[in-house]
Write an enzyme that holds these catalytic residues in place. Structure first.
Site, PDB file in Angstrom:
ATOM      1  CG  HIS A  99      48.220 -25.271 -11.641  1.00  0.00           C
ATOM      2  ND1 HIS A  99      48.013 -24.456 -10.552  1.00  0.00           N
ATOM      3  CD2 HIS A  99      47.856 -26.520 -11.252  1.00  0.00           C
ATOM      4  CE1 HIS A  99      47.546 -25.170  -9.550  1.00  0.00           C
ATOM      5  NE2 HIS A  99      47.433 -26.427  -9.940  1.00  0.00           N
ATOM      6  CG  HIS A 101      46.629 -30.828 -12.848  1.00  0.00           C
ATOM      7  ND1 HIS A 101      47.559 -31.347 -11.968  1.00  0.00           N
ATOM      8  CD2 HIS A 101      46.004 -29.842 -12.169  1.00  0.00           C
ATOM      9  CE1 HIS A 101      47.476 -30.707 -10.809  1.00  0.00           C
ATOM     10  NE2 HIS A 101      46.533 -29.788 -10.898  1.00  0.00           N
TER      11      HIS A 101
HETATM   12  P1  AMP Z   1      46.508 -28.232  -7.546  1.00  0.00           P
HETATM   13  O1  AMP Z   1      46.137 -29.197  -6.461  1.00  0.00           O
HETATM   14  O2  AMP Z   1      45.603 -28.263  -8.727  1.00  0.00           O
HETATM   15  O3  AMP Z   1      46.743 -26.829  -7.003  1.00  0.00           O
HETATM   16  O4  AMP Z   1      47.901 -28.766  -8.104  1.00  0.00           O
HETATM   17  C1  AMP Z   1      49.160 -28.386  -7.656  1.00  0.00           C
HETATM   18  C2  AMP Z   1      50.133 -29.352  -8.231  1.00  0.00           C
HETATM   19  O5  AMP Z   1      51.432 -28.796  -8.179  1.00  0.00           O
HETATM   20  C3  AMP Z   1      50.199 -30.690  -7.471  1.00  0.00           C
HETATM   21  O6  AMP Z   1      49.871 -31.767  -8.359  1.00  0.00           O
HETATM   22  C4  AMP Z   1      51.653 -30.757  -6.992  1.00  0.00           C
HETATM   23  O7  AMP Z   1      52.178 -32.045  -7.031  1.00  0.00           O
HETATM   24  C5  AMP Z   1      52.354 -29.829  -7.962  1.00  0.00           C
HETATM   25  N1  AMP Z   1      53.581 -29.201  -7.475  1.00  0.00           N
HETATM   26  C6  AMP Z   1      53.756 -28.583  -6.286  1.00  0.00           C
HETATM   27  N2  AMP Z   1      55.027 -28.104  -6.202  1.00  0.00           N
HETATM   28  C7  AMP Z   1      55.633 -28.413  -7.372  1.00  0.00           C
HETATM   29  C8  AMP Z   1      56.951 -28.204  -7.891  1.00  0.00           C
HETATM   30  N3  AMP Z   1      57.889 -27.570  -7.208  1.00  0.00           N
HETATM   31  N4  AMP Z   1      57.230 -28.667  -9.135  1.00  0.00           N
HETATM   32  C9  AMP Z   1      56.273 -29.334  -9.849  1.00  0.00           C
HETATM   33  N5  AMP Z   1      55.027 -29.573  -9.407  1.00  0.00           N
HETATM   34  C10 AMP Z   1      54.708 -29.117  -8.188  1.00  0.00           C
END
Ligand code: AMP
Ligand code: ZN
Length: 140
Positions: A99, A101
């Site tokens: 993903h 951001h």
């Molecule tokens: P990373 O640390 O780059 O793997 O980012 C994962 C992101 O996913 C974090 O910013 C979380 O807040 C976000 N996240 C986790 N679960 C969900 C969810 N169910 N819906 C939306 N965002 C999520």
């Protein structure tokens, strides 16, 4: 992919705030945003991280990222945006479905990305640079 939270969001098994969708991507709002509108670009196909992305997905990704970033600026009054993309636990990746951001930023807003710049002698940089150059040229 079983047990992948983002695959479940993409399949509609887990609710999300979706702000954009096409054949290849779903873009949702992060549940714990750095700033309002913090968006996550999710490829619909499960790739663990950047190393697994295929060419067609990589080619479309930056076009979507700028579309979302500009959408954040136009709609929520941001003056800039950051693209953040973590690969591997050591780099802060917590969800192992690739993903990207997209985080809207304002001048004098809270700082969200910081690192400590270290002084480094030029010879050390040259040594490191040579090592990397050699490895990268070999893998070309
Ligand atoms: P990373 O640390 O780059 O793997 O980012 C994962 C992101 O996913 C974090 O910013 C979380 O807040 C976000 N996240 C986790 N679960 C969900 C969810 N169910 N819906 C939306 N965002 C999520
Ligand atoms: Zn997944």
């Amino acid at each position: 992919m079983d047990n992948c939270i983002f695959c479940k969001i993409i399949n509609g098994e887990i609710p999300s705030t979706t702000i954009f969708e096409d054949n290849d991507f779903k873009v949702i709002l992060d549940v714990s945003p750095a700033t309002d509108g913090h968006a996550l670009i999710l490829p619909k196909k499960h790739y663990k991280d950047l190393n697994e992305l295929d060419k067609s997905c990589s080619e479309k990704l930056l076009t979507i990222a700028s579309k979302i970033g500009n959408g954040l600026m136009d709609t929520l009054g941001y003056e800039g945006y950051n693209i953040v993309q973590n690969n591997g636990e050591a780099a802060g990746q917590t969800v192992f479905h690739f993903h990207m951001h997209v985080i809207g930023r304002k001048k004098n807003g809270e700082s969200i990305l910081t690192w400590t710049p270290h002084n480094q002698e030029a010879e050390i940089r040259t040594e490191i640079g040579n090592k990397l150059k050699e490895a990268l040229t070999k893998n070309n």
